[in-house]
Design a protein around this motif. Structure first.
Motif, PDB file in Angstrom:
ATOM      1  N   LYS A 165     -15.739  16.616  22.103  1.00 35.62           N
ATOM      2  CA  LYS A 165     -15.503  16.323  20.682  1.00 35.62           C
ATOM      3  C   LYS A 165     -16.627  16.852  19.812  1.00 35.62           C
ATOM      4  CE  LYS A 165     -12.480  12.276  20.989  1.00 35.62           C
ATOM      5  NZ  LYS A 165     -12.331  10.832  20.670  1.00 35.62           N
ATOM      6  N   LYS A 166     -17.873  16.623  20.262  1.00 35.91           N
ATOM      7  CA  LYS A 166     -19.014  17.089  19.468  1.00 35.91           C
ATOM      8  C   LYS A 166     -19.053  18.611  19.425  1.00 35.91           C
ATOM      9  CE  LYS A 166     -22.057  13.106  20.176  1.00 35.91           C
ATOM     10  NZ  LYS A 166     -23.342  12.652  20.747  1.00 35.91           N
ATOM     11  N   ALA A 167     -18.791  19.254  20.575  1.00 35.26           N
ATOM     12  CA  ALA A 167     -18.828  20.719  20.614  1.00 35.26           C
ATOM     13  C   ALA A 167     -17.701  21.329  19.788  1.00 35.26           C
ATOM     14  CB  ALA A 167     -18.745  21.192  22.063  1.00 35.26           C
ATOM     15  N   GLN A 168     -16.506  20.721  19.847  1.00 36.12           N
ATOM     16  CA  GLN A 168     -15.381  21.238  19.067  1.00 36.12           C
ATOM     17  C   GLN A 168     -15.626  21.082  17.573  1.00 36.12           C
ATOM     18  OE1 GLN A 168     -11.675  19.301  19.909  1.00 36.12           O
ATOM     19  NE2 GLN A 168     -10.446  20.899  18.920  1.00 36.12           N
ATOM     20  N   LYS A 169     -16.219  19.946  17.201  1.00 38.91           N
ATOM     21  CA  LYS A 169     -16.505  19.714  15.783  1.00 38.91           C
ATOM     22  C   LYS A 169     -17.543  20.707  15.264  1.00 38.91           C
ATOM     23  CE  LYS A 169     -17.812  16.015  12.607  1.00 38.91           C
ATOM     24  NZ  LYS A 169     -18.221  14.585  12.493  1.00 38.91           N
ATOM     25  N   ALA A 170     -18.569  20.985  16.088  1.00 39.87           N
ATOM     26  CA  ALA A 170     -19.616  21.917  15.680  1.00 39.87           C
ATOM     27  C   ALA A 170     -19.244  23.366  15.938  1.00 39.87           C
ATOM     28  CB  ALA A 170     -20.913  21.583  16.407  1.00 39.87           C
ATOM     29  N   ASN A 171     -18.244  23.569  16.818  1.00 44.00           N
ATOM     30  CA  ASN A 171     -17.832  24.928  17.216  1.00 44.00           C
ATOM     31  C   ASN A 171     -19.045  25.749  17.691  1.00 44.00           C
ATOM     32  OD1 ASN A 171     -16.051  27.018  17.692  1.00 44.00           O
ATOM     33  ND2 ASN A 171     -16.116  27.797  15.592  1.00 44.00           N
ATOM     34  N   ASN A 172     -19.819  25.151  18.580  1.00 41.45           N
ATOM     35  CA  ASN A 172     -21.064  25.771  19.017  1.00 41.45           C
ATOM     36  C   ASN A 172     -20.858  26.636  20.261  1.00 41.45           C
ATOM     37  OD1 ASN A 172     -20.655  23.842  20.983  1.00 41.45           O
ATOM     38  ND2 ASN A 172     -22.279  22.481  20.264  1.00 41.45           N
ATOM     39  N   TRP A 191     -18.921  25.052  23.243  1.00 42.79           N
ATOM     40  CA  TRP A 191     -17.468  25.012  23.096  1.00 42.79           C
ATOM     41  C   TRP A 191     -16.840  26.382  23.383  1.00 42.79           C
ATOM     42  CZ3 TRP A 191     -13.760  21.651  23.149  1.00 42.79           C
ATOM     43  CH2 TRP A 191     -12.500  21.983  22.651  1.00 42.79           C
TER      44      TRP A 191
END
Length: 419
Positions: free
Chosen positions: A303-310, A313
């Protein structure tokens, strides 16, 4: 006629004399056969009755066993529901008194950390008892809190698996050198670097964050003291007649080090990874699919990686969205191999080990400051907004209305003066 004779006996002598021999033997044979048949029927009836009774007894017992199992399962379900309700009740009460609890936690956290530092310098050989007491008390309390938050699958993570092994080593096998080296690899490998990479924050007014930091930080400090500061180890590190610091006898064998600091811990990690996958992704898969609010480490990171699109992800999606879980397992395995390999030079060098301890503590304190100054104010604002949305608009009291009117009059006066 002959009286008083049994049916199964032969005919009386008078009838025997008057009756022809062939007929006599025929009649007597029929009577004997009839008597035998009647006795067999009686035995069969008796056997049938006894078999029916035995069958009924087994049936009654099986029914009792089924009833007992049903009662036990019902009691188990009731106990589980009662514990869950109590956990929810305790967690709700803690949320209602959150500010007061944060103040008390901050006070106890600072005093406890200072006391731990004092014990670390005064009695380093007894500091592992403090760690064991901490783990036995706070991990069950964390399960209660996480059960309410639907975060209880976090307790299946590698850090809790490793800390359980630490507890076994320190309490049951404190002189087992091989198990000590495996625990050293866990503590100063994946757990220590997770403290830095996952940005664990030392925030004294949060019990959850204090426990998270200490679960990753304390094991490394404990095995540091055992490795370098334990009086029993000094005898091995300072042989008689030698002024320089010497290594433990088994440190000279590099293959021994590689086996028990890298290969065996890696096998233990692989065992955990297989068990974790079976429990979370096979046995509890439907439960997790039914309730998306139940959190696991993979769900939180995704969830955190998808939100940040880092970068994480994008890398996890190289093989498609359906294979992100396997990419996560692969990345975690690479992280574990790399960090376990670094434990070998740390184990051999006292100076490097001291620098690493300072790095870990500094990272936790730095992340704690960042959380207090950057993250916590945003969380407070979001909580207040949620409370305002949930609670219905209450009518203002006269005192509040007078304050509002006073503020409005002051603002109008200022506007007129400005004009």
């Amino acid at each position: 006629m002959c009286r008083g004779r049994s049916r199964n006996t032969d005919l009386c002598p008078r009838i025997k004399q008057k009756t022809p021999p062939l007929l006599y033997h025929l009649v007597s044979g029929l009577r004997k056969r009839k008597g035998t048949m009647s006795s067999d029927e009686t035995v069969e009836e008796t056997n049938g009755d006894s078999f029916g009774k035995v069958k009924q007894r087994f049936k009654d017992r099986s029914q009792k066993v089924v009833q007992t199992k049903a009662i036990m399962s019902k009691k188990a379900v009731q106990t589980k529901e009662m514990l869950s309700k109590q956990a929810v009740k305790i967690a709700k009460q803690a949320e209602e008194h959150e500010r007061f609890i944060n103040k008390v936690t901050h006070l106890l956290g600072v005093l406890g950390f200072g006391g731990f530092c004092f014990l670390l310098g005064a009695r380093p050989h007894d500091i592992h008892y403090v760690y064991c007491l901490f783990y036995i008390i706070f991990v069950p309390l964390r399960w209660i809190y996480y059960r309410f938050k639907k975060w209880h699958y976090y307790l299946l993570d590698f850090c809790y698996y490793a800390n359980t092994i630490f507890l076994v080593d320190l309490l049951l096998y404190p002189k087992n050198e091989k198990l000590f080296m495996v625990c050293f690899s866990f503590a100063e490998g994946p757990l220590a670097w997770a403290l830095i990479v996952w940005r664990c924050s030392l925030v004294f007014n949060s019990v959850d964050k204090i426990v998270s930091v200490l679960i990753h930080l304390l094991p490394g400090l404990i095995f540091f003291t055992i490795r370098w500061w334990n009086p029993e180890s000094f005898a091995a590190m300072h042989p008689e007649g030698s002024s320089r610091r010497a290594s433990w006898p088994y440190v000279e064998d590099k293959s021994y080090l590689l086996t028990w600091l890298f290969l065996v811990p890696l096998g233990a990690y692989t065992l955990w990874q297989v068990l974790y996958f079976l429990i979370v992704n096979v046995l509890r898969r439907q439960r997790l699919l039914r309730d998306p609010e139940v959190m696991t480490s993979y769900r939180e990171l995704s969830k955190k990686a998808q939100k940040a699109n880092n970068l994480w992800w994008r890398l996890s999606g190289l093989l498609g969205d359906q294979n992100r879980m396997f990419m996560y397992i692969a990345f975690q395995a690479i992280f574990t191999v790399a960090t376990m390999a670094l434990t070998v030079p740390i184990f051999l060098s006292y100076k490097l080990h001291v620098i690493f301890q300072i790095l870990k503590i500094s990272a936790a304190i730095w992340n704690g400051g960042s959380f207090l100054l950057e993250v916590m104010p945003k969380q407070v604002i979001l909580k207040e907004k949620k409370k305002a949305e949930i609670q219905p608009a209450q009518p203002q009291r006269p005192h509040d209305q007078s304050l509002v009117l006073m503020e409005n009059s002051i603002e109008t006066n200022r506007s007129t003066e400005a004009s």
